[in-house]
Scaffold this motif. Structure first.
Motif, PDB file in Angstrom:
ATOM      1  N   LYS A  22      19.388  31.431  61.063  1.00 28.45           N
ATOM      2  CA  LYS A  22      19.487  30.494  59.956  1.00 28.45           C
ATOM      3  C   LYS A  22      20.177  29.213  60.417  1.00 28.45           C
ATOM      4  O   LYS A  22      19.768  28.107  60.090  1.00 28.45           O
ATOM      5  N   ASN A  23      21.221  29.386  61.189  1.00 28.19           N
ATOM      6  CA  ASN A  23      21.942  28.235  61.716  1.00 28.19           C
ATOM      7  C   ASN A  23      21.061  27.445  62.686  1.00 28.19           C
ATOM      8  O   ASN A  23      21.080  26.214  62.706  1.00 28.19           O
ATOM      9  N   LYS A  70      17.797  27.284  62.559  1.00 26.98           N
ATOM     10  CA  LYS A  70      16.810  26.601  61.729  1.00 26.98           C
ATOM     11  C   LYS A  70      17.424  25.352  61.081  1.00 26.98           C
ATOM     12  O   LYS A  70      16.814  24.295  61.023  1.00 26.98           O
ATOM     13  N   LYS A  71      18.655  25.515  60.628  1.00 22.09           N
ATOM     14  CA  LYS A  71      19.380  24.415  59.998  1.00 22.09           C
ATOM     15  C   LYS A  71      19.534  23.241  60.977  1.00 22.09           C
ATOM     16  O   LYS A  71      19.377  22.090  60.609  1.00 22.09           O
ATOM     17  N   THR A  91       8.357  28.045  63.815  1.00 21.92           N
ATOM     18  CA  THR A  91       8.872  28.920  62.760  1.00 21.92           C
ATOM     19  C   THR A  91       7.922  30.102  62.552  1.00 21.92           C
ATOM     20  O   THR A  91       8.352  31.254  62.463  1.00 21.92           O
ATOM     21  N   LYS A 110      19.788  37.424  61.543  1.00 22.21           N
ATOM     22  CA  LYS A 110      19.391  36.369  60.603  1.00 22.21           C
ATOM     23  C   LYS A 110      20.395  35.215  60.445  1.00 22.21           C
ATOM     24  O   LYS A 110      19.996  34.047  60.466  1.00 22.21           O
TER      25      LYS A 110
END
Lengths: 345, 345
Positions: free
Chosen positions: A276-277, A279-280, A251, A272
Motif C-alpha cells: 500500500k505504501n 502504491k502510495k 498494478t 499488504k
C-alpha cells in the motif's frame, strides 16, 4: 480564500466531488463554493452530512446554481460559447469577477483550457498557458511536467515561458528553494533533439531567470535531478500517458502474480501494508491535479476519474496555489523586456 | 545461419557477451562468429568452457579477429570511417559480404545505425531505417515500438514505412496473423496530434498494405490493442526511456518498501518467486534487443548494459529474425508504386 469547484464535471460527479468537499472543508482555511445544480448538490451535501451524523452544514460550504453541464463529447470552443449557464462557464465568470480565488474542475480538459484562455485570460506576456501535473519522483519530492498537453505545437519561446512558470510554482507553492529545470530530450548531450529542442536548449542556457540543468532523458526524470521537466504538449502528453499506462499495467501484473495461488494470496494479505505504501509512493493523484499555468487566475484540472480522495488532495493543492502569489510572481518574471526578447520567435 | 556478434561492444563486454554465446550455442541451429580481439576472446571462451567442465569448444562457435573497438565516446560517423578494423566495422563488412546472416552489437547505438546505413545499406525504397524494441504488454504478447530513436526528424512517409516494416516483422517473426498498427498520439480521435501525426493518420488510413487501428494514446499501448506502435524517433525515444525510468523507479520503491522491517524482509523472501515472475513479465530485455529495420540485412542492437542472459535472448531473436525472410518481405511490400506514392513527401 474562496475555492470554486465545478461539481458537475468528471466521471464520478457530482457524488465524489461533493463528498470530497464535505470531507475536506474542515481542514481548509478557505471557503468552498460548489457550482452546479443547486437542488442535486443540496441533497447530496445533506446526505453526506447525515452519514457522518452532523446536523449543521459547515457555513464555509456554499452552492452557486448552474443549470447546464459541459460533457467530454461537447466541442470545447462551442461549449464555452453556447453553454453559458454550465457549471464550468459559471465558474470561469466567478473566477474572473473575483468571486473566487481559484477554480477546480474534473470536467473536459479541452473546455477547461479554452475557457481559461477566452473567459479568464492569459497573463500579459504569456504566449501559451500550459497544463502541468506534479509527478512522483524516487525521493517523494515530485517534479512538474510542463506542458502535458495544452499545446500540441510549440515554439521555443513557449518552452522558455513554461520553464519560468514552472520554476515560480515549485518555488512559491512547493517551497523548493532554487528549482532546477531540465529539457526533456532524446539524449543528454548538447545538440540533441528536434529543431524545437535544440533552439530551446540555446535559449534556456542564455536565460538568466532560469536555473537550467540541461537536457534530461526520459529515464532520468524520476531521479530527482530536476524539479521541472519542460517539453511541448504533444511529447509531454505522450510521456504522461505512457507513465499512466505503465502504472496501470504494473498494478494489474502485481495483483495477478500475488493472486496466483492460495499461498501467495495469504502472503499478499500479510504484505499488504507495505504494498500500500509502495502504491502510495508511485500514485501521482496524491500530488493533486494538473495546474493550468499562465492564466490570470489560479486554475486546477482535477483528473476526470477523480474520487473523493483525489478531490481532497486537489482542494489542498488549489488552496496553496491561490495563497502563494503564483500569478503575481509569473507576471513579474515575464517582464516587458523578456516579452520583447521572446516575441520575435 | 551464421550469427555475427560484436564481442567488444557494450558496458559488460567482452565477458558477458562471450558468456552469453557460450551458454546459448547448443540451443541454436545457427553458428556464432564472435568478432573482436582473438586472443582475449579465445581465453575467455576457454575459461567459460572450463568452468562448465567441457573440454572441447563447440565447433559452431568461431572467432573473427578485429583489433579496434568503437566506444560510446567516439563520434559515430567518424568511428565508422576511421576504425576500419573495429569489431563493429568488421561485422558490417562480413554482413554485407554474406559471411553472416545477422549482426548483433551491444556497442554504440549511433555507430550501429550509421554503419548499417553506410556500410550495409538501406533496402531499396526505404527512406529511413528505424530502431524498434519489442516491449511487454499486459498479456505477455508484447508490442513493437517503431521508431524508438533512429530518426529525430521524420516525415509522414517515414512513419508509413515504419508501419509496413513493423507489420512484416510481427507477422514473419512473432507469428502474429494479422498485425494491427496504432499511431502514437495525444488523443484517440481523428484530427488529434501535431502536423506529422495528422498527415500520417490520413496516409495510414488510405494505405491498403497497413492494418490500421487509428490513434493510440500512451496509456493504451500496454493493453494489447495493437501489435505495432508507430511514432517518430524523438517521441518514441522519450516514450521508451520514460518506460525504462519508471520501471527502474518501481523496482527501487518496491525493494525499499519490502526491506523496511525485519518482518517485511521475511515476507519478501517468501513472496520472492511471485515477485520474480512479476519482474519477468515487465522486463522487456526478455524480448531481446532492438531491431534495426530497413537495412538490407538483419541487424539487432543489444542493450548497452546487457548481461549473458540478455545476450542469450538476443541470440535467439537474431536467429528468428534471420531465418524468417523479414528483409525479403519488406522489399516486396515497399514496391516501386509505394515508393513513387510516398517519395514526394
Amino acid at each position: 480564500m474562496k475555492i470554486l469547484i465545478d461539481a458537475m464535471g468528471g466521471d464520478n460527479s457530482p457524488d465524489e466531488i461533493i463528498k470530497g468537499c464535505v470531507q475536506t472543508i474542515d481542514e481548509l482555511e478557505s471557503e468552498i463554493i460548489l457550482i452546479g445544480d443547486e437542488k442535486i448538490i443540496n441533497e447530496k451535501v445533506r446526505e453526506f452530512y447525515e452519514k457522518e451524523n452532523i446536523t449543521e452544514v459547515n457555513s464555509k460550504l456554499s452552492i452557486k446554481n448552474a443549470s447546464e453541464v459541459i460533457s467530454n463529447h461537447d466541442s470545447p470552443t462551442e461549449a464555452i460559447k453556447r453553454k453559458k449557464d454550465s457549471s464550468m462557464v459559471v465558474g470561469f465568470k466567478m473566477l474572473k469577477e473575483g468571486e473566487g480565488d481559484v477554480l477546480i474542475s474534473a470536467g473536459s480538459t479541452g473546455a477547461f483550457m479554452v475557457g481559461g484562455l477566452l473567459l479568464v485570460g492569459r497573463i500579459k506576456g504569456i504566449d501559451r498557458p500550459a497544463l502541468c501535473p506534479i509527478l512522483p519522483s524516487h525521493s517523494g519530492k515530485g517534479f512538474m511536467l510542463i506542458d502535458s498537453g495544452a499545446n500540441t505545437n510549440c515554439r521555443p519561446m513557449n518552452l522558455v515561458q513554461f520553464a519560468q512558470m514552472g520554476e515560480v510554482y515549485m518555488k512559491n507553492v512547493m517551497h523548493v528553494e532554487n528549482p532546477v529545470v531540465g529539457l526533456l530530450n532524446n539524449g543528454a548531450e548538447e545538440g540533441k533533439g528536434n529543431e524545437l529542442a535544440k533552439e530551446t536548449f540555446t535559449r534556456l542556457s542564455e536565460n538568466e531567470t532560469v536555473n537550467f540543468y540541461g537536457n534530461i532523458e526520459g529515464r532520468e526524470i524520476f531521479d530527482d535531478l530536476v524539479d521541472v521537466v519542460v517539453t511541448d504538449g504533444f511529447t509531454g502528453n505522450i510521456a504522461l500517458k505512457t507513465i499512466e499506462g505503465m502504472g496501470s499495467m504494473i498494478t494489474k501484473l502485481l495483483k495477478e502474480e500475488l493472486m496466483r495461488t492460495p499461498w501467495s494470496k495469504f502472503l499478499a494479505m500479510l504484505i499488504k501494508p507495505y504494498l500500500k505504501n509502495f502504491k502510495k509512493r508511485m500514485d501521482y493523484s496524491e500530488y493533486g491535479g494538473a495546474l493550468l499555468l499562465g492564466i490570470k487566475k489560479p486554475m486546477v484540472k482535477c483528473h476526470g476519474s477523480a474520487n473523493a480522495k483525489i478531490v481532497k488532495f486537489t482542494l489542498h493543492q488549489a488552496e496553496n496555489f491561490a495563497k502563494n502569489n503564483v500569478v503575481e510572481s509569473i507576471e513579474k518574471i515575464i517582464s516587458k523586456e523578456d516579452m520583447k526578447k521572446n516575441i520575435d520567435n
